[in-house]
Every structure is written in C-alpha cells, then in structure tokens.
Enzyme design. Structure first.
Site, PDB file in Angstrom:
ATOM      1  N   HIS A  14      31.928  12.684 -42.259  1.00 52.90           N
ATOM      2  CA  HIS A  14      30.956  12.961 -43.330  1.00 52.90           C
ATOM      3  C   HIS A  14      30.557  14.433 -43.265  1.00 52.90           C
ATOM      4  CE1 HIS A  14      27.443  11.316 -45.909  1.00 52.90           C
ATOM      5  NE2 HIS A  14      27.400  12.648 -45.979  1.00 52.90           N
ATOM      6  N   GLU A 198      19.331   6.865 -49.255  1.00 55.74           N
ATOM      7  CA  GLU A 198      18.658   8.052 -48.691  1.00 55.74           C
ATOM      8  C   GLU A 198      17.190   8.070 -49.099  1.00 55.74           C
ATOM      9  OE1 GLU A 198      21.757  11.146 -49.859  1.00 55.74           O
ATOM     10  OE2 GLU A 198      20.870  12.042 -48.071  1.00 55.74           O
TER      11      GLU A 198
HETATM   12  C1  6MZ Z   1      23.498  13.663 -50.872  1.00 59.37           C
HETATM   13  C2  6MZ Z   1      24.586  15.631 -50.416  1.00 59.37           C
HETATM   14  C3  6MZ Z   1      23.904  15.751 -49.189  1.00 59.37           C
HETATM   15  O1  6MZ Z   1      30.230  19.178 -52.646  1.00 59.37           O
HETATM   16  O2  6MZ Z   1      29.530  21.538 -53.083  1.00 59.37           O
HETATM   17  N1  6MZ Z   1      25.369  16.715 -50.541  1.00 59.37           N
HETATM   18  N2  6MZ Z   1      24.382  14.597 -51.243  1.00 59.37           N
HETATM   19  N3  6MZ Z   1      22.803  13.713 -49.720  1.00 59.37           N
HETATM   20  C4  6MZ Z   1      22.966  14.731 -48.852  1.00 59.37           C
HETATM   21  N4  6MZ Z   1      22.193  14.773 -47.739  1.00 59.37           N
HETATM   22  C5  6MZ Z   1      21.444  15.878 -47.341  1.00 59.37           C
HETATM   23  N5  6MZ Z   1      24.343  16.859 -48.583  1.00 59.37           N
HETATM   24  C6  6MZ Z   1      25.243  17.431 -49.418  1.00 59.37           C
HETATM   25  O3  6MZ Z   1      28.769  20.368 -50.990  1.00 59.37           O
HETATM   26  C7  6MZ Z   1      27.402  20.386 -51.337  1.00 59.37           C
HETATM   27  C8  6MZ Z   1      27.059  19.155 -52.154  1.00 59.37           C
HETATM   28  O4  6MZ Z   1      27.194  17.963 -51.360  1.00 59.37           O
HETATM   29  C9  6MZ Z   1      26.205  16.996 -51.722  1.00 59.37           C
HETATM   30  C10 6MZ Z   1      25.363  17.626 -52.831  1.00 59.37           C
HETATM   31  O5  6MZ Z   1      25.855  17.200 -54.078  1.00 59.37           O
HETATM   32  C11 6MZ Z   1      25.594  19.120 -52.618  1.00 59.37           C
HETATM   33  O6  6MZ Z   1      25.406  19.877 -53.803  1.00 59.37           O
HETATM   34  P1  6MZ Z   1      29.961  20.537 -52.054  1.00 59.37           P
HETATM   35  O7  6MZ Z   1      31.104  21.026 -51.218  1.00 59.37           O
END
Ligand code: 6MZ
Length: 332
Positions: A14, A198
């Site tokens: 993850h 979450e």
């Molecule tokens: C939900 C998350 C996240 O996709 O641009 N992202 N979505 N919960 C979380 N917990 C903290 N952490 C990251 O990586 C960034 C994107 O991943 C998702 C969000 O949509 C964030 O904009 P990428 O590579």
C-alpha cells in the site's frame, strides 16, 4: 530490533506514488521544474510529518502534485521511490497512482506510460507492480477511463499492471458510483483493492465487505472503540479479507489517537490477515522498516513474529503463484 526491521525482507502493498516522494526527490523535482520555491513551500507544509487532520493531509498532496507535472518528472519520481523502497529492504512493491492530466504538458496515458517506463528501466532486484487508483472525488466516467488505461497498459505489459485501487478523500463520493467499474475490473482479471472505513460510514463499509475486494486499506473506523460497531468488526473478521495496515499514516492523520489504540492490536489477536504498509512514506516521514519497528514496540512482537508477518504478506500480493514462491525463498 531496528537492524532486524531494516534487514528483514519486506513486502509493500500500500504505497501511493505521489505520497511516497522523499525530501531529496522533492528537491530534485523542484529543480527540474525550475521552481525552487515549490521545494520551500513543501518544506513548510510537511513540517516533518506533523500530525494533521485527514483533510489537511489531502492538502499536502497538492504540494506534491505541483511537481509531478511532466512525463520526465513522473519518471524521476517513480524511479526514486522504487530505489528508496529497495534500499529499505522491500523485495516486492505494489505501487499505486492516480492517472493525472496536466493541461498542455501530459495526458493520463502519458502519465501512466512514464511510471511504467521507470519501472521497466529500474536496475535492481526489487519486483515492482502497478495499480491504478480511482479517486473518490472523480465521477464514474473518469473511473471508466482509468480502467481503460489499466487494461490497455496490461495488454502491453501483462505482468506489470495488476489492479485497480479505490482511494482519495474518504468523505467524498459514494461507493455505488464506482462499484460497476470495480466489478468490471475484477471480471477482466484485475485485482481490486479498496480504501475502507477511514472515516465512520457503516452502510458503505458493509457494502464494501459484501463486494469482497482482494484487499482492504486501513479499516480504521470499523472497531467499536474507533467509531465503528461490533457488527462491522465481526463482518470484517468473518470476511478474512487481508488488511493493509498503515500505522503511522493513521496516527498522523489523527484517525487513531495513539499507536497503542490502533486496531492492529485487535486484528492480531483475532489472527486476521494483515500486511504492514507505509501509505505515503514521504508525507508521513516514515518507511516500512520504521512501521515494523513501531509494530514490534507497540504490540510486543518478536523478530520471529515480524518475520512471519512479513512472509504472510506474500500471500496477499497480486502476483501469480510462481512469483510468490520466489518471494518466499528470500525468507529462508
Ligand atoms: C485515501 C489516499 C491516502 O495517486 O497521486 N491517497 N487516499 N486515503 C489516504 N490516506 C492518507 N493517501 C493517498 O498519490 C496521491 C493520492 O493518493 C491518494 C489520494 O487520492 C492522493 O491524492 P497519487 O500517486
């Protein structure tokens, strides 16, 4: 124990690409973009992984997204993230990212091609696989577009593109909007992983469990002590769906009050399948070894327990049996 955590072979299931960029990578990207002020802004925003609300965490992603705006930048970011994980003892990495268009600079297909390019040109022994993320802030048409990009990319690189992820701001969107796309992905043989609970949301959690994705991310607010209820928790345990546990992410986003109160305790005592993961090692200033160490200290795990936890994660990889067998050999 610290040395053991670093040296133990690890499986990272993850990790969001843009959340995983180290300070050094952010610095390089701001140079590449010719905008050193973006690095300064990021430094102020990150403030060494301070605790912030989930909403504030999502603001952080904007600071990173301002830097990964061309195929060249995406390639550099991906390549650095893979190297970081490999240095940390990760032998198998499932990286996920949301295809992003930046007007006049790259489209979503070019974004994904750049990631794949970086994965293919990485020189090292770490095995890297890619999942494409659907962001809950998007609509069903964008989700369908992401599925199409994933399927097209898989045609060209059958081993590399392994699944679809549902992520993004958990207070946005509704699962119903995305279930048709996730079902299609599954019918097409892609793995499906979903961020679950979450924030407290009973009807949605039960719907996710019924859908039975390959893995669930977080499951933070399912336990009665953390905003969920016994019915949800029992349904999760009965489902036996593996959970990607992100200790530091949950603590820093304030969705759990302390490590001690993290629901990993209950998952471990129920013998539920879990895999420790970083989520966004850049944003939360962590790495997988650090997550192992926190788990060991908080839940009194021995080196033997940690090894078994790490080895068990091989079972939950979106990988064919032969590759899983190869990965298991690292633990001998
Ligand atoms: C939900 C998350 C996240 O996709 O641009 N992202 N979505 N919960 C979380 N917990 C903290 N952490 C990251 O990586 C960034 C994107 O991943 C998702 C969000 O949509 C964030 O904009 P990428 O590579």
């Amino acid at each position: 124990m610290e040395d053991f955590c670093r040296e133990c072979p690890k499986i990272e299931l993850h990790a969001h690409l843009n959340g995983s960029l180290s300070e050094r990578t952010i610095q390089k990207l701001s140079h590449l973009e010719g905008a050193p002020h973006l690095y300064d802004e990021w430094q102020v925003a990150i403030n060494h992984g301070q605790h912030r609300t989930l909403a504030e965490c999502f603001e952080m992603f904007k600071a990173v997204h301002a830097l990964t705006v061309t195929p060249e930048a995406v390639r550099l970011a991906t390549s650095d993230v893979i190297t970081d994980f490999e240095k940390d003892g990760v032998i198998y990495l499932e990286l996920r990212s949301t295809p992003r268009e930046v007007k006049g600079r790259m489209n979503k297909e070019q974004y994904v091609d750049a990631i794949i390019d970086a994965i293919l040109s990485h020189q090292g022994s770490i095995v890297v696989r890619l999942l494409l993320s659907v962001d809950r802030r998007q609509g069903p048409a964008e989700a369908e577009h992401t599925l199409k990009i994933a399927l097209d990319a898989r045609k060209k690189h059958p081993e590399l593109v392994v699944g679809l992820d549902l992520s993004g701001d958990p207070t946005a969107g509704a699962l119903d909007l995305f279930l048709p796309t996730l079902s299609k992905a599954r019918d097409q043989g892609l793995g499906v992983v979903v961020h679950c609970g979450e924030v407290p949301n009973n009807p949605e959690v039960m719907e996710m469990l019924r859908f039975a994705p390959d893995r669930l991310g977080h499951v933070t607010c399912l336990h009665p002590e953390l905003g969920g209820c016994q019915q949800q928790w029992d349904a999760l345990l009965a489902s036996k769906i593996p959970v990607e546990v992100c200790l530091t992410s949950n603590l820093r986003c304030k969705t759990v009050p302390t490590y001690e109160k993290h629901h990993l305790r209950h998952l471990l005592s129920a013998g539920h399948p879990v895999a420790l993961a970083t989520d966004d090692k850049g944003v939360f200033c962590s790495d997988l070894s650090a997550e192992f160490l926190v788990a060991a200290k908080t839940f009194d795990l021995s080196q033997h327990d940690l090894r078994n936890l790490s080895l068990a994660a091989v079972n939950f990889c979106l990988a064919p049996p032969e590759l899983k067998e190869k990965l298991r050999l690292h633990f001998d």
